[in-house]
Design an enzyme around this catalytic site. Structure first.
Site, PDB file in Angstrom:
ATOM      1  CB  VAL A 103     -12.616   6.179 -26.176  1.00  0.00           C
ATOM      2  CG1 VAL A 103     -11.524   6.465 -25.176  1.00  0.00           C
ATOM      3  CG2 VAL A 103     -12.282   4.955 -27.014  1.00  0.00           C
ATOM      4  CE  LYS A 133     -13.788   8.287 -30.486  1.00  0.00           C
ATOM      5  NZ  LYS A 133     -12.795   7.253 -30.318  1.00  0.00           N
ATOM      6  N   GLY A 173      -1.718   3.196 -28.719  1.00  0.00           N
ATOM      7  CA  GLY A 173      -3.010   2.851 -29.321  1.00  0.00           C
ATOM      8  C   GLY A 173      -2.963   2.507 -30.800  1.00  0.00           C
ATOM      9  CB  THR A 206     -11.916  11.314 -33.139  1.00  0.00           C
ATOM     10  OG1 THR A 206     -10.987  10.949 -32.124  1.00  0.00           O
ATOM     11  CG2 THR A 206     -11.534  12.651 -33.731  1.00  0.00           C
ATOM     12  CB  SER A 219      -8.689   8.719 -39.694  1.00  0.00           C
ATOM     13  OG  SER A 219      -8.750   8.174 -38.410  1.00  0.00           O
ATOM     14  NE  ARG A 256     -10.157  17.351 -15.600  1.00  0.00           N
ATOM     15  CZ  ARG A 256      -9.987  18.108 -16.673  1.00  0.00           C
ATOM     16  NH1 ARG A 256      -8.883  18.822 -16.812  1.00  0.00           N
ATOM     17  NH2 ARG A 256     -10.892  18.142 -17.625  1.00  0.00           N
ATOM     18  CB  THR A 257     -15.017  15.446 -13.568  1.00  0.00           C
ATOM     19  OG1 THR A 257     -14.172  16.404 -14.196  1.00  0.00           O
ATOM     20  CG2 THR A 257     -16.258  16.099 -13.025  1.00  0.00           C
TER      21      THR A 257
HETATM   22  P1  ATR Z   1     -15.786  14.183 -23.136  1.00  0.00           P
HETATM   23  O1  ATR Z   1     -15.294  14.389 -21.725  1.00  0.00           O
HETATM   24  O2  ATR Z   1     -16.545  15.360 -23.675  1.00  0.00           O
HETATM   25  O3  ATR Z   1     -16.422  12.866 -23.392  1.00  0.00           O
HETATM   26  P2  ATR Z   1     -13.407  13.157 -24.186  1.00  0.00           P
HETATM   27  O4  ATR Z   1     -12.336  13.877 -24.918  1.00  0.00           O
HETATM   28  O5  ATR Z   1     -13.977  11.952 -24.751  1.00  0.00           O
HETATM   29  O6  ATR Z   1     -14.495  14.242 -23.992  1.00  0.00           O
HETATM   30  O7  ATR Z   1     -12.902  12.835 -22.707  1.00  0.00           O
HETATM   31  C1  ATR Z   1     -11.899  13.550 -22.168  1.00  0.00           C
HETATM   32  C2  ATR Z   1     -11.367  12.761 -20.964  1.00  0.00           C
HETATM   33  O8  ATR Z   1     -10.075  13.279 -20.667  1.00  0.00           O
HETATM   34  C3  ATR Z   1     -12.214  12.968 -19.721  1.00  0.00           C
HETATM   35  O9  ATR Z   1     -12.113  11.822 -18.907  1.00  0.00           O
HETATM   36  C4  ATR Z   1     -11.516  14.163 -19.068  1.00  0.00           C
HETATM   37  O10 ATR Z   1     -11.713  14.287 -17.690  1.00  0.00           O
HETATM   38  P3  ATR Z   1     -12.939  15.183 -17.128  1.00  0.00           P
HETATM   39  O11 ATR Z   1     -14.138  14.309 -17.207  1.00  0.00           O
HETATM   40  O12 ATR Z   1     -12.543  15.535 -15.746  1.00  0.00           O
HETATM   41  O13 ATR Z   1     -13.039  16.391 -18.030  1.00  0.00           O
HETATM   42  C5  ATR Z   1     -10.083  13.807 -19.335  1.00  0.00           C
HETATM   43  N1  ATR Z   1      -9.200  14.962 -19.266  1.00  0.00           N
HETATM   44  C6  ATR Z   1      -9.099  15.986 -20.141  1.00  0.00           C
HETATM   45  N2  ATR Z   1      -8.154  16.860 -19.740  1.00  0.00           N
HETATM   46  C7  ATR Z   1      -7.640  16.376 -18.559  1.00  0.00           C
HETATM   47  C8  ATR Z   1      -6.611  16.798 -17.665  1.00  0.00           C
HETATM   48  N3  ATR Z   1      -5.910  17.919 -17.880  1.00  0.00           N
HETATM   49  N4  ATR Z   1      -6.343  16.034 -16.593  1.00  0.00           N
HETATM   50  C9  ATR Z   1      -7.029  14.893 -16.359  1.00  0.00           C
HETATM   51  N5  ATR Z   1      -8.010  14.425 -17.183  1.00  0.00           N
HETATM   52  C10 ATR Z   1      -8.311  15.153 -18.271  1.00  0.00           C
END
Ligand code: ATR
Length: 272
Positions: A129, A66, A241, A62, A16, A151-152
């Site tokens: 996002v 967000k 992207g 970012t 950016s 993942r979660t």
């Molecule tokens: P936030 O979760 O705080 O909004 P983000 O960077 O906007 O932050 O989102 C990260 C995304 O990447 C989430 O969907 C996260 O999954 P979790 O909700 O399970 O944390 C996903 N992510 C990050 N690391 C990952 C990994 N090693 N394998 C699978 N998904 C991952």
């Protein structure tokens, strides 16, 4: 001189500053744009500094802030409100207003490709996002199926519950992590891939030789993540992207300066 920042963590990958500083120079606007790595605990101070420092005119937000920035803002645009996601802040009369140009940029990339409205989509991730991608698909008035895996899983379920009262959340099904349904478009909205060695541990072999299937990674740097490289090897179409990134930047620039910046060859080279 006005100052602008992009905040995130990690932030090294962000291009950016290169884009906005190029446009400031091109359009002879006396402003600077820098990247800043901060921690979640710093968000409140960041917003306070932006409110009180008269040179500090705007910011981009970012990963992973967000959603987390919202409690520290004074108002939200309708799109930011519908998506609970802010990637651009503008300052008006010492008030910080959150906008979401990711969502409108994604809608623009979909509009450019008129076959996409008819597709079934699998969205991977439920982070800051993800709601913008859903908003973009729904913005095309597209009622087609959207699946989400994260993942979660509970986080994806929570996101959909929040979105349903907003209408754009209707018709979305949360599946177990590892479930890969038959779709025509798979969008990675996770941060996995920002580091070149990152791997999403998902099995996409059922897409082998499916030429009609598009794998879309919102990550633009690196320009070919493992997610895209594997899709290419399988014979799928791929898209990173970059276009969405340029469009969200153009829209943010317009909000800050009222200038309709051109996505010229130079800027495309900068991002390449
Ligand atoms: P936030 O979760 O705080 O909004 P983000 O960077 O906007 O932050 O989102 C990260 C995304 O990447 C989430 O969907 C996260 O999954 P979790 O909700 O399970 O944390 C996903 N992510 C990050 N690391 C990952 C990994 N090693 N394998 C699978 N998904 C991952």
């Amino acid at each position: 001189m006005s100052k602008y920042f992009v905040i995130g963590n990690p932030i090294d990958h962000s291009l950016s500053p290169l884009i906005h500083n190029y446009w400031f120079k091109k359009y002879k606007i006396d402003s600077t744009y820098e990247k800043k790595k901060i921690e979640t605990n710093d968000l409140k101070d960041f917003a306070e500094e932006m409110r009180n420092n008269k040179n500090f005119e705007g910011a981009n937000i970012t990963v992973p802030f967000k959603n987390k920035i919202i409690p520290f803002l004074d108002d939200l645009s309708s799109v930011a409100n519908e998506t609970f996601s802010v990637n651009t802040i503008i300052k008006r009369d010492e008030k910080l207003i959150g906008h979401n140009t990711d969502a409108t940029a994604y809608l623009e990339t979909l509009e450019e490709n008129n076959t996409w409205p008819s597709v079934k989509t699998l969205i991977i991730g439920a982070g800051g996002v993800t709601s913008s991608i859903i908003w973009g698909i729904r913005g095309l008035n597209c009622k087609n199926k959207i699946y989400i895996i994260n993942r979660t899983k509970q986080k994806a379920e929570k996101l959909i519950k929040k979105l349903v009262p907003n209408l754009i959340g209707n018709g979305i099904e949360v599946l177990d992590w590892g479930d890969v349904p038959d779709v025509n478009l798979v969008v990675n909205t996770t941060s996995v891939g920002l580091n070149q060695n990152d791997y999403l541990k998902l099995d996409f072999t059922k897409y082998n030789n499916k030429k009609e299937c598009m794998f879309y990674d919102l990550i633009y740097n690196p320009k070919e993540t493992n997610f895209l490289r594997d899709a290419k090897k399988r014979g799928n179409q791929i898209k990173n992207g970059k276009k969405m990134f340029l469009l969200q930047a153009k829209q943010a620039f317009k909000l800050w300066t009222n200038v309709d910046a051109e996505i010229d060859e130079e800027i495309v080279k900068i991002v390449d």
